[in-house]
Design a protein around this motif. Structure first.
Motif: not given
Ligand code: NDP
Ligand code: OXD
Length: 308
Positions: A139-144, A273-275, A246-248, A163-167, A84-86, A220-222, A307-308
């Motif tokens: 990236g349109a995930g939890e952070l994007g 960037a995010a801890i 650049l953070d990473v 990857r998949e369409p996000r609204e 389980v990721r954070m 770049n925060g990824g 992978g994510y």
């Protein structure tokens, strides 16, 4: 009494005390006792090699990080044990602030004014409205998603790519590899919030940077592996990019003598960037353990094939 092993790198006792307060019926330890009790839960950041493989009776691995490429590459999370990721409000808040801070600093010429002040020069620079700039978030995930929503609320013309369409209201979405170039075409700012996977390695290269409007900003925060560093440096040197925040990095800490350190148009932060804040992240992880013990579906389980 199920055992929770806290194997994060820093502040183990702080995490352990928070877990004890959240889950008083559990045996919370910070080193593995030499006994036969199984370790049901391992809470890990970047665990030392061999640690996860040495545990028996694992039911869930809880990652303190949102990005889990290191854990997947270790091959130590047993098959069939959910990883389980954070996903944590503290992490989201941090990333949204960091991205907005970097984009706004560039948009309002604050990087340039800091350099002008160092030379005691009073020189107003041309300004644009946010609505005259296009920002693409990869990236349109939890952070994007929240980062793009805030940039849009500030007034930027905002796009996301996933990857998949996000609204996302007010944001133009692009999905799939064949839409990447269109997502970046003419962008003034490119923000990377992708996970590090085989598909995202070296994604931001010269060809993609050439799609941006000239003189833009790369953020770049990824993960560092998504950038082709020599292409980023070349774009900075010939002005196709005017700055990179650049953070990473591929190698962390960034090595002494790395060209990013001394580049006048590169703005480095040391992977902050995010801890994962202990209080908010333990609340989320305790909730995962409660869900597991109730037999409810776990949230944010890593899809190992993707992978994510
Ligand atoms: P999520 O898993 O929630 O989102 C990932 C996004 O990337 C999704 O929108 C996903 O698409 C998209 N994506 C993944 N692979 C591809 C691909 N091949 N092509 C197109 N889109 C793709 O992750 P988070 O938002 O929680 O975190 C993102 C990353 O940020 C982490 O993996 C980590 O590396 C980094 N991070 C950095 C931190 C720092 O301090 N610098 C702190 C925390 C995280 P889809 O929506 O279709 O699945
Ligand atoms: C994470 C990070 O993935 O801090 O959570 O980079």
């Amino acid at each position: 009494m199920r055992r929770i092993l806290i194997a994060v790198r820093n502040n183990r006792e702080v995490f352990a005390d928070l877990f004890r307060a959240e889950l008083p019926g559990h045996d919370v330890v910070t080193t593995e006792p030499d006994d036969a009790t199984p370790t049901a839960y391992a809470v890990v950041g970047l665990p030392p090699p061999g640690l996860l493989a040495s545990l028996h009776g694992l039911e869930v691995v809880l990652s303190l990080n949102a990005g889990v490429e290191y854990l997947l590459a270790s091959g130590e999370v047993p098959d069939g044990v959910p990883l389980v990721r954070m996903v944590d409000p503290g992490l989201v808040a941090g990333m949204v602030e960091w991205v907005a801070a970097r984009v706004l600093a560039w948009h309002r010429n604050l990087f340039d004014y800091a350099a002008l002040q160092a030379e005691a020069r009073w020189k107003p620079l041309p300004e644009k409205l946010a609505s005259e700039r296009t920002v693409t978030v990869l990236g349109a995930g939890e952070l994007g998603r929240p980062a793009a929503a805030l940039l849009s609320a500030i007034g930027f013309r905002t796009r996301v790519w996933s990857r998949e369409p996000r609204e996302i209201p007010g944001v133009t979405g692009f999905a799939g590899r064949d839409r990447l170039a269109a997502a970046v075409e003419g962008a003034d700012v490119l923000v990377n919030l992708l996970p590090s996977t085989a598909a995202t390695t070296d994604l931001i290269d010269q060809a993609l940077l050439d799609r941006m409007a000239p003189g833009g900003l790369l953020v770049n925060g990824g993960r560092g592996a998504t950038l082709v560093d020599r292409d980023v440096l070349a774009a900075l040197d010939d002005g196709r990019l005017s700055a990179a925040a650049l953070d990473v990095f591929r190698t962390e800490p960034l090595a002494d003598g790395d060209p990013y350190w001394g580049h006048p148009r590169v703005f480095v932060t040391p992977h902050v960037a995010a801890i994962s804040h202990a209080r908010t992240s333990v609340a989320v992880m305790a909730d995962t353990i409660r869900r597991h013990e109730r037999g409810d579906q776990l949230l944010h389980v890593v899809d190992r094939a993707r992978g994510y």
